[in-house]
Design an enzyme around this catalytic site. Structure first.
Site, PDB file in Angstrom:
ATOM      1  N   PHE A 248      -0.212 -62.598 -36.176  1.00 61.71           N
ATOM      2  CA  PHE A 248      -0.762 -61.357 -35.626  1.00 61.71           C
ATOM      3  C   PHE A 248      -2.157 -61.190 -36.201  1.00 61.71           C
ATOM      4  CE2 PHE A 248      -1.766 -57.095 -34.670  1.00 61.71           C
ATOM      5  CZ  PHE A 248      -1.013 -56.749 -33.557  1.00 61.71           C
TER       6      PHE A 248
ATOM      7  N   ASP B 121      -6.550 -64.149 -43.359  1.00 58.62           N
ATOM      8  CA  ASP B 121      -6.423 -62.802 -42.820  1.00 58.62           C
ATOM      9  C   ASP B 121      -5.490 -62.018 -43.746  1.00 58.62           C
ATOM     10  OD1 ASP B 121      -5.671 -60.484 -41.535  1.00 58.62           O
ATOM     11  OD2 ASP B 121      -5.527 -61.400 -39.546  1.00 58.62           O
TER      12      ASP B 121
ATOM     13  N   LYS C 260      -7.185 -52.214 -43.195  1.00 55.61           N
ATOM     14  CA  LYS C 260      -6.060 -51.298 -43.433  1.00 55.61           C
ATOM     15  C   LYS C 260      -6.107 -50.556 -44.770  1.00 55.61           C
ATOM     16  CE  LYS C 260      -2.752 -53.599 -40.369  1.00 55.61           C
ATOM     17  NZ  LYS C 260      -2.280 -52.632 -39.393  1.00 55.61           N
TER      18      LYS C 260
END
Ligand SMILES: Cc1ncc(COP(=O)(O)O)c(C=O)c1O
Length: 446
Positions: free
Chosen positions: A137, A223, A252
Site C-alpha cells: 500500500f 516507505d 502520518k
C-alpha cells in the site's frame, strides 16, 4: 444534520458503510487512547487513524505548541522566504533516521512523499522503471497507485504510470532477476508490510535485498509512512534490519495527527540531481510543504517521542500485547497467527474447519471477502468499545495498533474485549445470524 449534509455533498457511500458497521460515532473529545462520544460512551482506539496517533490524540504539548505558534502570528506559508523550522526539522530527522540521509523534501501526505521518491529516483538514475512489492500500500494518487497491484484499487483509474513492475514481498530471487535488467530506478517498499497483513521480514532477507539494490544501481526507498516514528519500537522499522536505504518516506504520525506533513529523506547526491541549478530551485515543490504549523507539530512530536521514551514503550507494550494474544489464539480455531513488531500488530484469521462454523463462514465470504472481518470489527466496537480495522489488502487480518502511549491497563482491556469477541464468534449463533441479515441489507444497491 451534518451527516445528511456530508452524505449529500461529500460521500454518501462512506456514510452508508459507517452506519452499517455501527461505527459512525459523534466523537466529541479525543485524548490519548480514549475517544468519547456525545452520548458519553468511551471507545478505546486500537487503530490510531492507521498509525497517525503515535503520541496519542491531542497530546497537550502538541496542542500548546500549535497555540503558541498561532499566537506568534509569524509567516506560515509565505513561500517567499527560507522557513527556519523546516531546516531545524530536517536536521533532527537526519539525526534520527541516518547520518547519510542529509536532505529532506517536505510535502503534506504520504502519497505525495511516494510521488516525490518516484520523481527523484528517476532524475537521479536516468532510469524510468520502478519496482514494488505485491500487496503493497503506497497511496491513492496516480503515481503511488501505480505501485499497488490490487485490482480493486486500480479499476477505473488505468492506465497508470508505465514501467512499473512487482515482485513477491522480499523474494530475493525474484528481486535479483528484475534488478539485473538494469531498468529500475528504485525499489519502493515498506520495511514491514502493513495493509498486506503486517508481514515482518527477517534482517537477513532485508540485508540481501539492500545489497542487491546497491549492486544493480537501483535506489532502495523505504516507505515508512505507517511504520515510522517509533511505531515498531525503533524510530524507523528499517533500524531493526541493519540496512541503509537511499531514501525514506515519512508521513502520518510525524505531525501527531494535527497537521498534514510528509518528509522524504535522501542522500545528498539524489537531491542535487533534482535541485541542480538556480532555475530548478522550485522544480519540485508543494504549496503547504514546509508550512510553519506542520513543521512545529513535527518538531514537537519528536520531542514527545524522546521525552516519553515512546520507542521503548512501544517495544515493551507490543511484546505484552502479542504474548496476551498468543495465549488467546490457542483457544480459538479461527485464529491462525499473531504477527507484529512493536505496536504494529495483526491477528490473522483462517476459515473454520468445524462443520458448524464452516457453513456459516462460507455464506459470509460468498457475500463479500471482507464481510467476516468487517462484522468482527463491528462486534468489537459495539460490544467492547474497541475501535480497530482489518487490513486493506488482507481482509483476514485485524489490526492491533494503539497509540504508543497505551497503558498496560488499556492493553489488558483490549485483550479481554478481544477474548469475549472471539468467544461469541466461536460459540454463539447470534453473531452469524445478525451478521448475515446486516450484510444482506448493506449489499443491496442504495
Ligand atoms: C505505507 C503507506 N504509504 C503511503 C500511504 C499514503 O499516505 P496518504 O494517505 O497520507 O497519502 C499510506 C496510507 O495509508 C501507507 O500506509
Amino acid at each position: 444534520m451534518s451527516t445528511e449534509l456530508y452524505a449529500r455533498h461529500v460521500n454518501d457511500q462512506w456514510v452508508r458503510l459507517l452506519q452499517t458497521l455501527g461505527t459512525d460515532m459523534d466523537y466529541t473529545r479525543c485524548e490519548g487512547t480514549r475517544l468519547t462520544t456525545a452520548a458519553g460512551r468511551e471507545v478505546l482506539d486500537f487503530l490510531s487513524g492507521y498509525c497517525v496517533y503515535n503520541v496519542g490524540h491531542n497530546h497537550p504539548r502538541l496542542v500548546a505548541a500549535l497555540h503558541e505558534e498561532l499566537d506568534r502570528k509569524g509567516p506560515t506559508m509565505l513561500q517567499s522566504h527560507v522557513p527556519p523550522l523546516a531546516g531545524e526539522l530536517a536536521a533532527r530527522l537526519t539525526e534520527l533516521c541516518g547520518k547519510h540521509l542529509v536532505r529532506t523534501v517536505f510535502m503534506s501526505t504520504g502519497s505525495e512523499g511516494v510521488e516525490t521518491a518516484i520523481k527523484f529516483a528517476r532524475a537521479h538514475t536516468h532510469r524510468s522503471g520502478i519496482l514494488h512489492a505485491d500487496g503493497a500500500f503506497h497511496g491513492l494518487t496516480c503515481g503511488a497507485l501505480s505501485l499497488m497491484g490490487g485490482a480493486t484499487w486500480r479499476a477505473d483509474f488505468e492506465p497508470l504510470l508505465p514501467g512499473i513492475e512487482s515482485i513477491p514481498f522480499l523474494d530475493v530471487v525474484a528481486l535479483e532477476k528484475k534488478l539485473a535488467t538494469g531498468r529500475f530506478a528504485a525499489f519502493i517498499v515498506e520495511p514491514v508490510q502493513g495493509e498486506n497483513g503486517i508481514l515482518v521480514p527477517t534482517a537477513a532477507d532485508w540485508q540481501r535485498a539492500a545489497e542487491l539494490c546497491r549492486r544493480h544501481g537501483t535506489l532502495l526507498v523505504m516507505d515508512e509512512v505507517q511504520t515510522g516514528i517509533g511505531r515498531t519500537g525503533k524510530f524507523l522499522a528499517t533500524h531493526h534490519f541493519g540496512v541503509e536505504p537511499d531514501m525514506v518516506i515519512l508521513a502520518k504520525a510525524l505531525s501527531g495527527g494535527l497537521m498534514p506533513v510528509s518528509a522524504v529523506l535522501m542522500r545528498d547526491e539524489i537531491c542535487r540531481s533534482v535541485y541542480s541549478s538556480i532555475d530548478r530551485a522550485l522544480i519540485h515543490a508543494s504549496t503547504f510543504g514546509e508550512n510553519t504549523l506542520s513543521m512545529r507539530a513535527a518538531l514537537t512530536v519528536l520531542d514527545i517521542l524522546r521525552d516519553e521514551d515512546l520507542c521503548t514503550r512501544a517495544e515493551h507494550s507490543g511484546a505484552m500485547l502479542r504474548e496476551g494474544l498468543r495465549t488467546l489464539a490457542g483457544k480459538y480455531e479461527m485464529v491462525q497467527e499473531i504477527r507484529g513488531i512493536g505496536l504494529l500488530n495483526g491477528i490473522k484469521f483462517r476459515p473454520p474447519s468445524s462443520l458448524r462454523l464452516k457453513l456459516l463462514y462460507a455464506s459470509f465470504s460468498r457475500l463479500h471477502p471482507a464481510m467476516f472481518g468487517q462484522l468482527m470489527i463491528r462486534e468489537l466496537h459495539r460490544h467492547e468499545g474497541i475501535l480497530t480495522q482489518i487490513c486493506g489488502n488482507d481482509f483476514l487480518v485485524v489490526k492491533a495498533a494503539p497509540p504508543l502511549t497505551a497503558s498496560e491497563a488499556e492493553i489488558g482491556r483490549f485483550l479481554q474485549g478481544f477474548d469475549r469477541t472471539l468467544d461469541r464468534i466461536h460459540t454463539r449463533m447470534g453473531f452469524w445470524g445478525q451478521g448475515l441479515a446486516l450484510a444482506g441489507r448493506a449489499l443491496r444497491p442504495a
